[in-house]
Write a protein that holds these residues in place. Sequence first.
Motif, PDB file in Angstrom:
ATOM      1  N   VAL A  70       5.932 -11.222   5.733  1.00  0.00           N
ATOM      2  CA  VAL A  70       5.504 -12.147   4.691  1.00  0.00           C
ATOM      3  C   VAL A  70       5.273 -11.368   3.396  1.00  0.00           C
ATOM      4  CG1 VAL A  70       3.612 -13.623   3.917  1.00  0.00           C
ATOM      5  CG2 VAL A  70       4.555 -13.886   6.224  1.00  0.00           C
ATOM      6  N   GLU A 170       6.495   5.531   0.187  1.00  0.00           N
ATOM      7  CA  GLU A 170       5.448   6.363   0.764  1.00  0.00           C
ATOM      8  C   GLU A 170       5.718   6.562   2.230  1.00  0.00           C
ATOM      9  OE1 GLU A 170       0.639   6.312   0.931  1.00  0.00           O
ATOM     10  OE2 GLU A 170       1.759   4.464   0.972  1.00  0.00           O
ATOM     11  N   PRO A 172       4.852   7.815   6.256  1.00  0.00           N
ATOM     12  CA  PRO A 172       3.763   7.517   7.184  1.00  0.00           C
ATOM     13  C   PRO A 172       2.860   8.728   7.332  1.00  0.00           C
ATOM     14  CG  PRO A 172       5.750   8.003   8.393  1.00  0.00           C
ATOM     15  CD  PRO A 172       6.088   8.125   6.945  1.00  0.00           C
TER      16      PRO A 172
ATOM     17  N   LYS B 125       1.498  -5.707  16.559  1.00  0.00           N
ATOM     18  CA  LYS B 125       1.305  -5.855  15.116  1.00  0.00           C
ATOM     19  C   LYS B 125       2.630  -6.280  14.480  1.00  0.00           C
ATOM     20  CE  LYS B 125      -0.324  -3.272  11.099  1.00  0.00           C
ATOM     21  NZ  LYS B 125      -0.850  -1.977  10.605  1.00  0.00           N
ATOM     22  N   HIS B 126       3.721  -5.745  15.018  1.00  0.00           N
ATOM     23  CA  HIS B 126       5.043  -6.157  14.570  1.00  0.00           C
ATOM     24  C   HIS B 126       6.053  -5.755  15.636  1.00  0.00           C
ATOM     25  CE1 HIS B 126       7.759  -7.722  11.616  1.00  0.00           C
ATOM     26  NE2 HIS B 126       8.469  -6.623  11.553  1.00  0.00           N
ATOM     27  N   TYR B 145       5.144   3.864  10.663  1.00  0.00           N
ATOM     28  CA  TYR B 145       4.356   3.603   9.461  1.00  0.00           C
ATOM     29  C   TYR B 145       3.433   2.397   9.670  1.00  0.00           C
ATOM     30  CZ  TYR B 145       3.615   2.484   4.484  1.00  0.00           C
ATOM     31  OH  TYR B 145       3.083   2.199   3.252  1.00  0.00           O
ATOM     32  N   ILE B 146       3.999   1.333  10.218  1.00  0.00           N
ATOM     33  CA  ILE B 146       3.206   0.121  10.440  1.00  0.00           C
ATOM     34  C   ILE B 146       2.130   0.368  11.497  1.00  0.00           C
ATOM     35  CG2 ILE B 146       3.319  -2.239  11.363  1.00  0.00           C
ATOM     36  CD1 ILE B 146       6.144  -2.410  10.056  1.00  0.00           C
ATOM     37  N   THR B 149      -1.006   2.681   9.998  1.00  0.00           N
ATOM     38  CA  THR B 149      -1.613   2.508   8.677  1.00  0.00           C
ATOM     39  C   THR B 149      -2.347   1.171   8.669  1.00  0.00           C
ATOM     40  OG1 THR B 149       0.466   1.553   7.919  1.00  0.00           O
ATOM     41  CG2 THR B 149       0.060   3.859   7.352  1.00  0.00           C
ATOM     42  N   GLY B 150      -3.186   0.988   7.670  1.00  0.00           N
ATOM     43  CA  GLY B 150      -3.963  -0.249   7.584  1.00  0.00           C
ATOM     44  C   GLY B 150      -4.812  -0.408   8.836  1.00  0.00           C
ATOM     45  N   ARG B 151      -4.860  -1.629   9.357  1.00  0.00           N
ATOM     46  CA  ARG B 151      -5.476  -1.797  10.671  1.00  0.00           C
ATOM     47  C   ARG B 151      -4.406  -1.454  11.701  1.00  0.00           C
ATOM     48  NH1 ARG B 151      -8.498  -7.221  12.959  1.00  0.00           N
ATOM     49  NH2 ARG B 151      -8.816  -6.456  15.071  1.00  0.00           N
ATOM     50  N   VAL B 176       9.293   5.718   3.323  1.00  0.00           N
ATOM     51  CA  VAL B 176       9.312   4.346   3.817  1.00  0.00           C
ATOM     52  C   VAL B 176       8.684   3.469   2.765  1.00  0.00           C
ATOM     53  CG1 VAL B 176       8.817   2.917   5.804  1.00  0.00           C
ATOM     54  CG2 VAL B 176       8.354   5.363   5.904  1.00  0.00           C
ATOM     55  N   HIS B 177       9.332   2.373   2.487  1.00  0.00           N
ATOM     56  CA  HIS B 177       8.668   1.381   1.663  1.00  0.00           C
ATOM     57  C   HIS B 177       8.985   0.014   2.235  1.00  0.00           C
ATOM     58  CE1 HIS B 177       7.145  -1.002  -1.530  1.00  0.00           C
ATOM     59  NE2 HIS B 177       8.335  -1.519  -1.760  1.00  0.00           N
ATOM     60  N   ARG B 179       8.324  -3.764   1.230  1.00  0.00           N
ATOM     61  CA  ARG B 179       7.761  -4.497   0.082  1.00  0.00           C
ATOM     62  C   ARG B 179       6.736  -5.539   0.516  1.00  0.00           C
ATOM     63  NH1 ARG B 179      12.860  -8.266  -1.875  1.00  0.00           N
ATOM     64  NH2 ARG B 179      13.398  -9.047   0.195  1.00  0.00           N
ATOM     65  N   SER B 180       6.875  -6.001   1.772  1.00  0.00           N
ATOM     66  CA  SER B 180       5.957  -7.049   2.214  1.00  0.00           C
ATOM     67  C   SER B 180       4.752  -6.492   2.954  1.00  0.00           C
ATOM     68  CB  SER B 180       6.722  -8.019   3.114  1.00  0.00           C
ATOM     69  OG  SER B 180       7.327  -7.300   4.174  1.00  0.00           O
ATOM     70  N   TYR B 181       4.579  -5.168   2.946  1.00  0.00           N
ATOM     71  CA  TYR B 181       3.476  -4.570   3.704  1.00  0.00           C
ATOM     72  C   TYR B 181       2.801  -3.518   2.852  1.00  0.00           C
ATOM     73  CZ  TYR B 181       1.113  -1.859   7.383  1.00  0.00           C
ATOM     74  OH  TYR B 181       0.186  -1.196   8.140  1.00  0.00           O
ATOM     75  N   ASN B 182       1.560  -3.761   2.533  1.00  0.00           N
ATOM     76  CA  ASN B 182       0.812  -2.852   1.668  1.00  0.00           C
ATOM     77  C   ASN B 182      -0.495  -2.510   2.360  1.00  0.00           C
ATOM     78  OD1 ASN B 182      -0.503  -1.514  -0.373  1.00  0.00           O
ATOM     79  ND2 ASN B 182      -0.996  -3.389  -1.503  1.00  0.00           N
ATOM     80  N   LYS B 184      -2.698  -0.128   2.234  1.00  0.00           N
ATOM     81  CA  LYS B 184      -3.826   0.628   1.689  1.00  0.00           C
ATOM     82  C   LYS B 184      -4.352  -0.002   0.416  1.00  0.00           C
ATOM     83  CE  LYS B 184      -2.471   4.949   3.713  1.00  0.00           C
ATOM     84  NZ  LYS B 184      -1.558   6.068   3.533  1.00  0.00           N
TER      85      LYS B 184
END
Lengths: 194, 564
Positions: A70, A170, A172, B125-126, B145-146, B149-151, B176-177, B179-182, B184
């Motif tokens: 999303v 960025e 990981p 998470k994904h 990365y997912i 990072t974050g929770r 890694v970028h 766009r729909s996941y930020n 931090k």
Amino acid sequence: MKHTISVLVENHFGVLNHVSGLFSARGFNIDSLAVGETEDPTVSRMTIVATGDDRIVEQILKQLNKLIDVITVEDVTGDDMIDRELMLLKVSADQATRNDVMQVVNTFRAKVLNVSPDTLTLEVTGSESKVDAMLELLRPFGIRETVRTGVIALSRNRELKMPPSGIAAEGPVRKSASKKTASSSRKKAVSKAD
Amino acid sequence: MELTGAQIMIKCLEKEGAEYVFGLPGGAILPTFDALYDSKLKFILVRHEQGATHMADGFARATGRTGVCLVTSGPGATNTVTGLATAYMDSVPIVCITGQVATHAIGSDAFQEADVMGITRPVTKHNFLIRDVKEIASTVRKAFYIANTGRPGPVLIDFPVDVSRAKTEFIWPENVHIRSYNPKPVQTGSSYTADQIRKAAATINASKRPVLYVGGGAVVSGAEKELFEFVEKTGIPITTTVLGLGIFPETHPSSLRMLGMHGTHYANYSVQGSDVLIAIGARFDDRVTGKIDKFAPHAKIVHIDIDPASISKVVRVDHPIVGDIKPALRDLLKEVKNLRPQIKDWTKQIQEWKEKHPLKFKQQGSEIRQEYVIQQVGEITKHQAVVTTGVGQHQMWTAQWYGFSSPRSMITSGGLGTMGYGFPAAIGAKLGRPKETVVCFDGDGSFQMTMCELVTASYYKIPVKLIVMDNGHHGMVRQWQQLFYRERYAASELGKSNPDFTGIAQACGVFSMSIQKNDEVIPAIKKILAHDGPALLHVKVARTDNVYPMVPAGHALDQVMDMA
């Protein structure tokens, strides 16, 4: 109350599963969901109409935002927005009733798509309430079949923000070691939790 | 040079810094195992895929690094679901790669096919399905990365066998970028504001009866130092959830130990009486809050969490602070003052509760009490071991009696409550922290769910210390039946059907011993700890003890039951 939620998502495999699965897993009710590609072929826009009190809707927005695919979520309910739904319907209409049906058709600026000896097939576009109203007026004649697209909506003034493309990426990096800042300036709508 | 998809997958795992891979081979993942054959990655062959996910999970919780699993399609993948759900509930970073039938066969009910994307969506998470060999490297990069990072959380990659056989140039994406996941928001400065910190601090500074309520998020964030400074500066008493155990030393006078259903009287009374509750990396689980509309009825709530969806999910929050806990606490620390003078009556009241209602157990005759065993292991290991548990009575007693003093030392399935978690998690934890003593407290019921991994511990000589508390029951079930189901003990007794645990251990090549008298406890603990290799201590314990204190489900936290 009913909320209209506009969602930009990545246009790829599995996204609809993630979104619809979220609603069933969290026990949220969807009134309608319409999805289609946007001006950017990598992005789809979903318009979701859901019912719930403020707390539930807040959770829906936050949980949608958490989904990796999303991109942006906005509750456009309060906005000055344009919302439309399209309905196709087949209504009974023979020689005796056809003129009466046509009056309704004209009043609602609907289109006649097909005429048969005992039915008319119609197309009507409008807000959800207009479509409902036309359906009610035609019901006495005998509705044979209907299909509706669900609501799609656009805000008159506001545009859903997409993150600027080509941002410095960025890696990981381990949490504790990371001093780098993600330069993405995109703010997901619900993070302003105060 | 062109590589196969399988070779690329393995190269990616190496590049991501994976050290161990836990799993079990099978048809659809065979090309990847073939590539693994040439790799330096250390592979741990489990006996059941659930064990692989718990090992990866234990490894991740013990180290903070992402755990990796590699299993086949269909049943291999479905066997990981419990482990993924466990990791998802407790926010543990795992990357799980599942084989899948060839892309052209997907949807045809092929041999060992399952809709793994559909099955695992709600417990990850994904998840990703790789459909092109060119997508492998970027997908693995995104997955890691997912996951961490974050929770954090588990991420699954479904890897069709034809993609693993296809060839392409290996290009490692340095960055890694998504766009729909930020993940931090803090560091972008777009999340909590200085104003929010100031307002929260003002509320805290004006409080008369503040309490800190700290969960696993603080452990994930590595915020133990900031938290300690916060308590030292303000003098605010602190209680933790089961996943927060170890983030703050329980010997400290400000510690209220654990709260919730089996928390201390004083932790629960303090939360109920508080006027400001500062929740940090915690999610107001029902086992913590009891009856939600009677939870902390007088408190203004400050909530620091990296996941915006946790804020106001269960309890309406007055001061949300969305962000990484470590920097957020540092910012908050600058604004708060020493509250000791103004909360003197409060700390005195808490001290009275502490003296009146300490945690206790009754020693009778030579019968062994689980609390005693756990307490003694705590003493002998100087509260420094990495501890894992199964789920049930022994888990709650471990939380109460071990005496945790450092973060990442309590590894337990808090959210999902997965029986059988402890032993494989201990194997993963030991591989992650080889120099430390790793002890698993397990119940006789819990242990039997994953005891096939005894062979794994034995084969790889992973020196975990397993203490099986045998009360001949699914003890927590028995306790609820006694208290809430008119002593109708439906299917909770194991005594007659339990196997010979020491015999099973020996058959699997694991050193074992069995005790049933109280004076045997200390020597036996010392013996298994000193043993060079994995060891199992079977402890025949009192059969019908209950865990107290207890707040029955659906009651307010201060409606505490305790032993007579």
